[in-house]
Design an enzyme around this catalytic site. Structure first.
Site, mmCIF file in Angstrom:
data_model
loop_
_atom_site.group_PDB
_atom_site.id
_atom_site.type_symbol
_atom_site.label_atom_id
_atom_site.label_comp_id
_atom_site.label_asym_id
_atom_site.label_seq_id
_atom_site.Cartn_x
_atom_site.Cartn_y
_atom_site.Cartn_z
ATOM 1 N N LEU A 247 -59.247 -40.875 -1.703
ATOM 2 C CA LEU A 247 -58.085 -40.481 -2.505
ATOM 3 C C LEU A 247 -57.567 -41.678 -3.290
ATOM 4 C CD1 LEU A 247 -56.854 -37.655 -2.733
ATOM 5 C CD2 LEU A 247 -54.950 -38.433 -1.359
ATOM 6 N N ARG B 275 -57.723 -43.314 -7.524
ATOM 7 C CA ARG B 275 -57.234 -42.803 -8.807
ATOM 8 C C ARG B 275 -57.829 -41.428 -9.126
ATOM 9 N NH1 ARG B 275 -58.634 -48.255 -9.872
ATOM 10 N NH2 ARG B 275 -56.903 -49.590 -10.555
ATOM 11 N N ILE B 276 -59.146 -41.324 -9.004
ATOM 12 C CA ILE B 276 -59.817 -40.076 -9.364
ATOM 13 C C ILE B 276 -59.508 -38.991 -8.340
ATOM 14 C CG2 ILE B 276 -62.073 -38.972 -9.662
ATOM 15 C CD1 ILE B 276 -63.042 -41.671 -10.854
ATOM 16 N N ILE C 272 -68.943 -36.147 -7.310
ATOM 17 C CA ILE C 272 -68.817 -36.741 -8.638
ATOM 18 C C ILE C 272 -68.668 -38.259 -8.530
ATOM 19 C CG2 ILE C 272 -67.964 -34.717 -9.865
ATOM 20 C CD1 ILE C 272 -65.599 -37.350 -8.423
ATOM 21 N N ARG D 115 -70.836 -41.203 -6.226
ATOM 22 C CA ARG D 115 -72.115 -41.896 -6.261
ATOM 23 C C ARG D 115 -73.104 -41.125 -5.407
ATOM 24 N NH1 ARG D 115 -70.829 -43.936 -10.225
ATOM 25 N NH2 ARG D 115 -70.685 -46.133 -10.802
ATOM 26 N N GLU E 18 -81.293 -41.327 -9.303
ATOM 27 C CA GLU E 18 -81.195 -40.821 -10.682
ATOM 28 C C GLU E 18 -82.226 -41.512 -11.587
ATOM 29 O OE1 GLU E 18 -77.210 -41.408 -12.071
ATOM 30 O OE2 GLU E 18 -76.311 -40.288 -10.433
ATOM 31 N N HIS F 89 -74.896 -36.704 -14.521
ATOM 32 C CA HIS F 89 -73.944 -37.815 -14.431
ATOM 33 C C HIS F 89 -73.048 -37.874 -15.679
ATOM 34 C CE1 HIS F 89 -73.419 -41.957 -12.324
ATOM 35 N NE2 HIS F 89 -72.274 -41.537 -12.830
ATOM 36 N N GLY G 291 -69.631 -37.296 -15.694
ATOM 37 C CA GLY G 291 -68.217 -37.350 -15.348
ATOM 38 C C GLY G 291 -67.320 -37.956 -16.411
#
Length: 311
Positions: free
Chosen positions: A150, A152-153, A228, A230, A259, A277, A279
């Site tokens: 929890l 910023r994002i 969203i 890693r 990836e 990827h 986001g």
């Protein structure tokens, strides 16, 4: 101050660094390792990104390095310990991408629940009106959202989820006393409570495979995983197994362990939403990230300080 740019960024950034600072482009060197051994002492500032990183061998070849300015919020591809040992400063580009990543997270959550992209494929395949009926989705509003990380994002996602009247709990390394959201002492407890487990924590060794088979088992047959953050945070093999055995209802993934390589089982599973990827991939956000990266470069050159240092 001599600048070394590890990899290609946007045209605007590439041109600005070359024109304004005569930055050296490492990716244009045919023998990059030999080049660093011969010329590494010339450079005091490195510009890189979460995609290109900066490893311990590269850092060792830069004896006069004073700062690293990285494009992107994640820095798990940069050897932070090697930087710390030498007192080298590091900056990233936080905040400016928070809203766009949170938007994608909510979009993927809704998609995997209601089958939006699967429905699009169904219609395009000419199956609407055929004997092959499109399945039922799962309601989003009022459900329980567990957020791993929890920051910023994660907070921005929680704010959006409140608009869907979702109940919110979280798991961090430590409880955040200023927050009213419920705190789960363990990730397994959070998964057992949640209808959706959303991964928003940093990558790196400390969080590698944090979402493992036990966590997925706790999430349960009606639970969904959204990542969203890693790809390394989720044990991808365990996720494939959990889906094969119907231990979870589905998954929405914007990031992957290796990836751009994705296991065939995930590619073939209609219960899984996959995005490349994306986001932070909006024109507005990428322009803001470019600007913040260059502002960090200018601030260090002119004042010896970074605007957004990584603590």
């Amino acid at each position: 101050m001599q600048i070394l740019q590890i990899g290609r960024l946007s045209n605007d950034v590439n041109q600005h660094l070359e024109r304004q600072y005569s930055a050296c482009a490492l990716w244009q060197q045919t023998q990059s390792g030999e080049f660093l051994q011969q010329s590494g002492a010339d450079f005091e500032l490195v510009v890189t990104s979460a995609a290109y990183g900066l490893n311990a061998a590269q850092i060792a070849a830069l004896p006069n390095l004073r700062a690293v300015c990285s494009f992107g919020v994640g820095y798990d591809s940069i050897d932070v310990q090697a930087l710390q040992q030498r007192g080298i400063a590091l900056s990233n580009t936080p905040d400016v991408l928070t809203d766009c990543v949170a938007d994608v997270a909510m979009g993927m959550l809704i998609d995997v629940s209601r089958g939006i992209s699967a429905g699009d494929r169904y219609v395009r395949a000419g199956l609407w009106g055929s004997k092959q009926r499109f399945g039922m989705g799962s309601r989003v509003s009022g459900k329980k959202l567990g957020i791993l990380g929890l920051g910023r994002i994660g907070l921005a996602i929680a704010e959006r989820a409140q608009g869907f009247k979702m109940h919110i709990a979280y798991h961090n390394r430590h409880r955040v006393s200023a927050l009213d959201y419920a705190y789960a002492d363990t990730l397994q407890d959070l998964a057992a409570w949640a209808d959706y487990l959303l991964v928003a924590c940093p990558g790196g060794a400390a969080t590698e495979h944090l979402v493992d088979a036990a966590v997925l088992q706790a999430l349960g047959e009606h639970g969904f995983l959204i990542n969203i953050a890693r790809g390394s945070v989720v044990d991808e093999a365990a996720l494939v197994q959990a889906l094969a055995q119907n231990h979870i209802a589905g998954a929405a993934l914007d990031v992957f362990e290796h990836e751009p390589n994705i296991p065939a089982a995930l590619l073939q599973d209609e219960r899984v939403v996959l995005t490349p990827h994306i986001g932070s991939a909006t024109r507005e956000t990428r322009m803001d990230m470019d600007a913040l990266l260059l502002q960090n470069v200018a601030a260090f050159i002119n004042k010896g300080q970074l605007l957004t240092p990584v603590s």
